[in-house]
Design a protein around this motif. Structure first.
Motif, short mmCIF file in Angstrom:
data_model
loop_
_atom_site.label_atom_id
_atom_site.label_comp_id
_atom_site.label_asym_id
_atom_site.label_seq_id
_atom_site.Cartn_x
_atom_site.Cartn_y
_atom_site.Cartn_z
N TYR A 41 17.80 -57.62 0.08
CA TYR A 41 16.93 -57.56 -1.10
C TYR A 41 17.13 -56.20 -1.79
N ILE A 42 17.17 -55.13 -1.00
CA ILE A 42 17.30 -53.79 -1.59
C ILE A 42 18.61 -53.69 -2.36
N ASP A 43 19.68 -54.18 -1.74
CA ASP A 43 20.99 -54.08 -2.40
C ASP A 43 21.84 -55.30 -2.02
N PRO A 44 21.86 -56.31 -2.89
CA PRO A 44 22.64 -57.51 -2.55
C PRO A 44 24.12 -57.20 -2.31
N ALA A 45 24.59 -56.04 -2.80
CA ALA A 45 26.00 -55.70 -2.61
C ALA A 45 26.22 -54.80 -1.40
N TYR A 50 27.72 -61.82 23.06
CA TYR A 50 27.34 -61.41 21.70
C TYR A 50 28.43 -60.50 21.14
N PRO A 51 28.77 -60.70 19.87
CA PRO A 51 29.76 -59.80 19.27
C PRO A 51 29.14 -58.42 19.06
N ILE A 52 29.91 -57.38 19.31
CA ILE A 52 29.41 -56.01 19.11
C ILE A 52 29.80 -55.56 17.71
N ASP A 53 28.79 -55.35 16.89
CA ASP A 53 28.99 -54.98 15.48
C ASP A 53 28.41 -53.59 15.22
N ASP A 54 28.82 -53.01 14.12
CA ASP A 54 28.10 -51.83 13.64
C ASP A 54 28.03 -51.88 12.12
N LEU A 55 27.32 -50.92 11.55
CA LEU A 55 27.08 -50.94 10.10
C LEU A 55 26.96 -49.52 9.59
N VAL A 56 27.79 -49.19 8.62
CA VAL A 56 27.66 -47.90 7.92
C VAL A 56 27.86 -48.14 6.43
N GLY A 57 27.56 -47.12 5.65
CA GLY A 57 27.89 -47.16 4.23
C GLY A 57 26.91 -47.93 3.37
N VAL A 58 25.69 -48.11 3.86
CA VAL A 58 24.66 -48.76 3.02
C VAL A 58 24.15 -47.70 2.05
N ARG A 59 24.44 -47.88 0.79
CA ARG A 59 24.16 -46.80 -0.17
C ARG A 59 22.69 -46.70 -0.53
N ARG A 60 22.01 -47.84 -0.60
CA ARG A 60 20.60 -47.79 -0.99
C ARG A 60 19.73 -48.24 0.17
#
Ligand SMILES: Cc1cc2nc3c(=O)[nH]c(=O)nc-3n(C[C@H](O)[C@H](O)[C@H](O)COP(=O)(O)OP(=O)(O)OC[C@H]3O[C@@H](n4cnc5c(N)ncnc54)[C@H](O)[C@@H]3O)c2cc1C
Length: 383
Positions: free
Chosen positions: A165-169, A262-272
């Motif tokens: 919702y915050i950033d669809p992209a 379970y697949p091991i994921d990570d997440l970076v680079g969320v700008r907003r």
């Protein structure tokens, strides 16, 4: 009294709810799951920095009451050679080290804190929509009900609808190339491992375990798999670790529950990290793979920093901006640190690659016990 709606009753959610309630917010937590799943998530490491936030919440001692103190991590090669000892906390201070707990116990302790603070928690409420205007924000749930508040805090994990919702992209999580599995077992004759967790760079898969004083073994394996949906059965795992040193094959033989890979994921680079009256915390905006043992602790840190910013800044817009400014560099540094560990865990098919790793690892780890270079992970004071 200003009202906050916290979406997600995992780690960051109850923590931020309790801290906001202390500062005079009327807080409500909504959680998609209808009931706790005691097996889900197995167990995790709550690091020194996460324990510091639990101390602020008054929950540290309660958590430790059913935790396995693990201030040191002992690394083993596939041939059973000790490669080195790495502090799981500030170097040379094992008494300030991290603790391994069942995830369900961490949830229970956090929930007890919310209940004691009089915070309403609604289970079985899955957020499906958000809209906001000048006066507030409205959340819509899967059953068609709605809730209104002045602010909405999305603590809804790595698959966060709030982030979208915050950033669809916003970027999506990245697969690490590792599939995780884990379980619990009892192996007759296997001695407890006080203060310690063991890690084995197995011939074909990475393995970690500890033995609690009552003899319960907590174990996990990280399997190199190009396909994030790779199926792994207990028989597959026993086969992958058949040639690894004692007690790995015994632990797997003693395990009876079917695995939930379970697949091991990570997440970076969320700008907003925020939009208007909506902000996100924890895995929703930065997810580290479990290799750093820091995901829950970062989520707790986020909760503390967000609450502090909402207390100290002029309004929610300034608070959300300051919160992201304070948190993003640290959280993403931890994700990068965990990525470097994942690279060591992935099993290369090249014999030369394995030989080089096994030869270099003892050199890297020789002085690890006294090495203060990782203290930044654990010594982070949030308030
Ligand atoms: C197998 C595994 C092992 C791990 N090991 C470690 C470790 O050793 N140490 C460590 O620190 N971290 C570890 N982590 C990471 C850690 O679990 C997470 O970083 C941490 O739980 C993040 O907390 P959170 O509150 O942000 O999200 P979560 O704990 O994931 O909580 C999110 C909550 O939001 C709820 N939710 C989701 N969508 C909705 C919706 N639409 N509406 C309402 N509610 C919703 C979910 O049901 C969930 O309860 C591990 C993760 C995994 C998967």
């Amino acid at each position: 009294m200003p009202a906050a709606l916290v979406v997600g009753g995992g780690v960051a959610g109850p923590a931020v709810a309790q801290l906001l309630a202390r500062d005079g917010w009327d807080v409500q937590v909504v959680e998609a799951h209808a009931q706790p799943d005691p097996y889900a998530g197995l167990f995790l490491n709550v690091a020194t920095n996460g324990l510091a936030v639990l101390q602020t919440l008054g929950l540290r001692e309660r958590l430790l009451a059913d935790g396995h103190r693990a201030g040191r991590m002992v690394m083993w090669s596939r041939t059973g050679k000790e490669l080195g000892v790495v502090p799981n906390g500030p170097a040379r201070e094992p008494e300030r080290g991290s603790v391994v707990v069942r995830r369900s116990w961490l949830h229970q302790v956090l929930q007890e804190g919310s209940d004691a603070a009089g915070i309403r928690t609604t289970l079985g409420a899955r957020l499906v929509g958000i809209d906001q205007d000048d006066d507030g924000v409205r959340a819509t749930f899967a059953d068609g009900t709605t809730a209104r508040a002045d602010l909405l805090v999305g603590a809804d994990g790595i698959g966060s609808p709030t982030r979208r919702y915050i950033d669809p992209a916003a970027p999506e999580p990245t697969y690490s190339g590792l599939v995780g599995v884990g379980g619990f077992a009892r192996v007759p004759g296997l001695a407890p491992t006080p203060e310690t967790q063991h890690f084995v760079f197995g011939a074909r898969s990475f393995f970690g375990y500890l033995v609690r004083t009552d003899g319960t073994v907590y174990w996990f394996a990280n399997i190199t798999a190009p396909d994030r949906h790779a199926s792994v059965t207990l028989d597959d795992l026993r086969d992958l670790h058949a040639d690894d040193p004692h007690p790995v094959p015994d632990i797997l033989r003693a395990t009876t529950e079917e695995l939930r890979p379970y697949p091991i994921d990570d997440l970076v680079g969320v700008r907003r990290w925020s939009r208007g009256r909506v902000v996100a915390v924890g895995d929703a905006v930065h997810a580290t793979s479990p290799s750093a043992g820091q995901g829950a602790s970062l989520a707790l840190e986020d909760a503390a920093v967000l609450a502090r910013c909402l207390r100290d800044e002029a309004d929610h817009t300034a608070a959300f901006a300051r919160y992201q400014e304070l948190r993003q560099p640290r959280a993403e540094a931890v994700v990068r640190y965990a990525r470097a560990i994942n690279a060591q865990k992935r099993v290369t098919r090249s014999r030369l690659g394995v030989a080089v790793r096994d030869a270099m690892m003892p050199l890297f780890l020789r002085r690890a016990a006294d090495d203060t270079r990782n203290d930044w992970l654990y010594e982070h004071a949030v308030d």
